[in-house]
Design a protein around this motif. Structure first.
Motif: not given
Ligand SMILES: [Zn+2]
Length: 370
Positions: A297-303
């Motif tokens: 789990g965690g904050v998704i930061v798309f690249c």
């Protein structure tokens, strides 16, 4: 144009809902086209496209240019549209049964096959007409016991005698893509070109008896049972019109024009279709799609953005745990077109955060999301 209302079974007295269908063109002509949108309720790009298309078809009908019956159902799921829980639409699954609205359409192939078996001849076109009329009769004899079944039966009945069935959906954040049976590719390719689809996914059977698949499987089962006895029956396609927030007149007008061009090319609308645009991406197997899963789990930061072509091993997102400061990367193992991303930005462990269209089939069994 003729408008029809189809009453749905009400869960409780005083709550009757209707499916509204809009019928254009010569009703008795062959080669019916059926287009519905928003079976998953709050997937609205297609609903706006059909609003545009209604006006265009009315003009074309007034000009005497419609050659085939065209049926539109812009609001395919009034049950799901009302399922809003604490300001969040819940239109994908039926609240009562928890079933996906786009699954479990009825399979009546055996019943129809038994009914027509003794009457089939060497006239393949006549056989097709016989099967279509029998199918309509068998569908009309189905008795729903829940509002959900009632909804599915109305939609399936409206579409079952069509030669072209288009089911308009959208994804979370996505480029335009569509799903079809491989044998339909020759006839679907012009549609993909006029619409500018970025990905076309092919599967014999994805599992789940979705709306498009209930027609594809019906005809493939009858063709297998009566080899050489059936003319080409047509095709059914699920069209994903980009992401859920991609609701604009610009995009809807563009998609509406793509459908008009395709229908002109297919002979449903009289006139000269514009030249076929290039195909943007070759079709790929649905079994080649790689779901990208975050194991934590965690904050998704798309690249990477939807529409990007990814290399195998490329980082698609970082998953950030702001408590431990741990940063995990999610990569694609196979490479291909990143065609859909989740709308959510908090991953839960095991969540699918994106899908990549790979060119090689490697998955088996059930191929659809829940
Ligand atoms: Zn959908």
């Amino acid at each position: 144009m003729q408008t029809r209302q189809h009453e749905l079974l009400a869960a409780v007295p005083g709550t009757t809902r209707f499916i509204h269908s809009f019928h254009y063109g010569p009703a008795d002509a062959e080669g019916k086209v059926y287009i519905q949108s928003s079976l998953h309720a709050d997937e609205l790009p297609g609903m706006l496209v059909l609003w545009h298309l209604k006006r265009r078809l009315a003009e074309l009908e007034a000009a005497g240019r419609l050659r085939r019956p065209i049926v539109l159902v812009p609001v395919a799921n009034p049950l799901g549209l009302e399922q809003v829980l604490m300001d969040v639409p819940q239109g994908r699954f039926d609240n009562d049964s928890r079933e996906n609205f786009n699954r479990f359409f009825v399979d009546v192939s055996r019943q129809v096959g038994d009914s027509v078996e003794a009457q089939l001849t060497d006239d393949v076109d006549n056989n097709l007409r016989l099967i279509r009329s029998t199918l309509l009769r068998v569908m009309a004899s189905q008795v729903p016991t829940t509002p959900l079944q009632s909804l599915r039966l109305v939609l399936q009945t409206l579409a079952c005698d069509a030669e072209v069935v288009l089911d308009l959906h959208c994804d979370f954040e996505a480029v335009q893509h569509l799903y079809l049976s491989p044998e339909a590719w020759n006839r679907v390719e012009p549609l993909a070109r006029y619409l500018g689809a970025r990905a076309c996914f092919m599967a014999e059977e994805a599992g789940g008896r979705s709306f498009d698949e209930c027609f594809t499987l019906f005809w493939s089962q009858l063709r297998a049972r009566f080899p050489g006895r059936l003319a080409q029956p047509g095709f059914a396609v699920t069209l994903e019109l980009r992401g859920v927030a991609d609701v604009s007149h610009e995009l809807a007008g563009q998609d509406c024009q793509g459908l008009i061009d395709y229908l002109t090319h297919a002979g449903a609308i009289q006139g000269a279709a514009p030249p076929l645009p290039a195909l943007l991406d070759q079709p790929t197997p649905l079994a080649g799609v790689e779901p990208l899963i975050s194991p934590v789990g965690g904050v998704i930061v798309f690249c990477a953005r939807v529409g990007d072509q990814l290399e195998a091993g490329q980082v698609v997102a970082e998953i950030i745990d702001p408590v431990t400061d741990h940063v995990m990367t999610v990569t694609c193992t196979r490479g291909g077109l990143l065609y859909v991303r989740s709308l959510r930005r908090m991953a839960t462990a095991g969540m699918t955060i994106a899908h990549v269209a790979g060119v090689e089939a490697y998955r088996q069994g059930y191929l659809l999301s829940p």
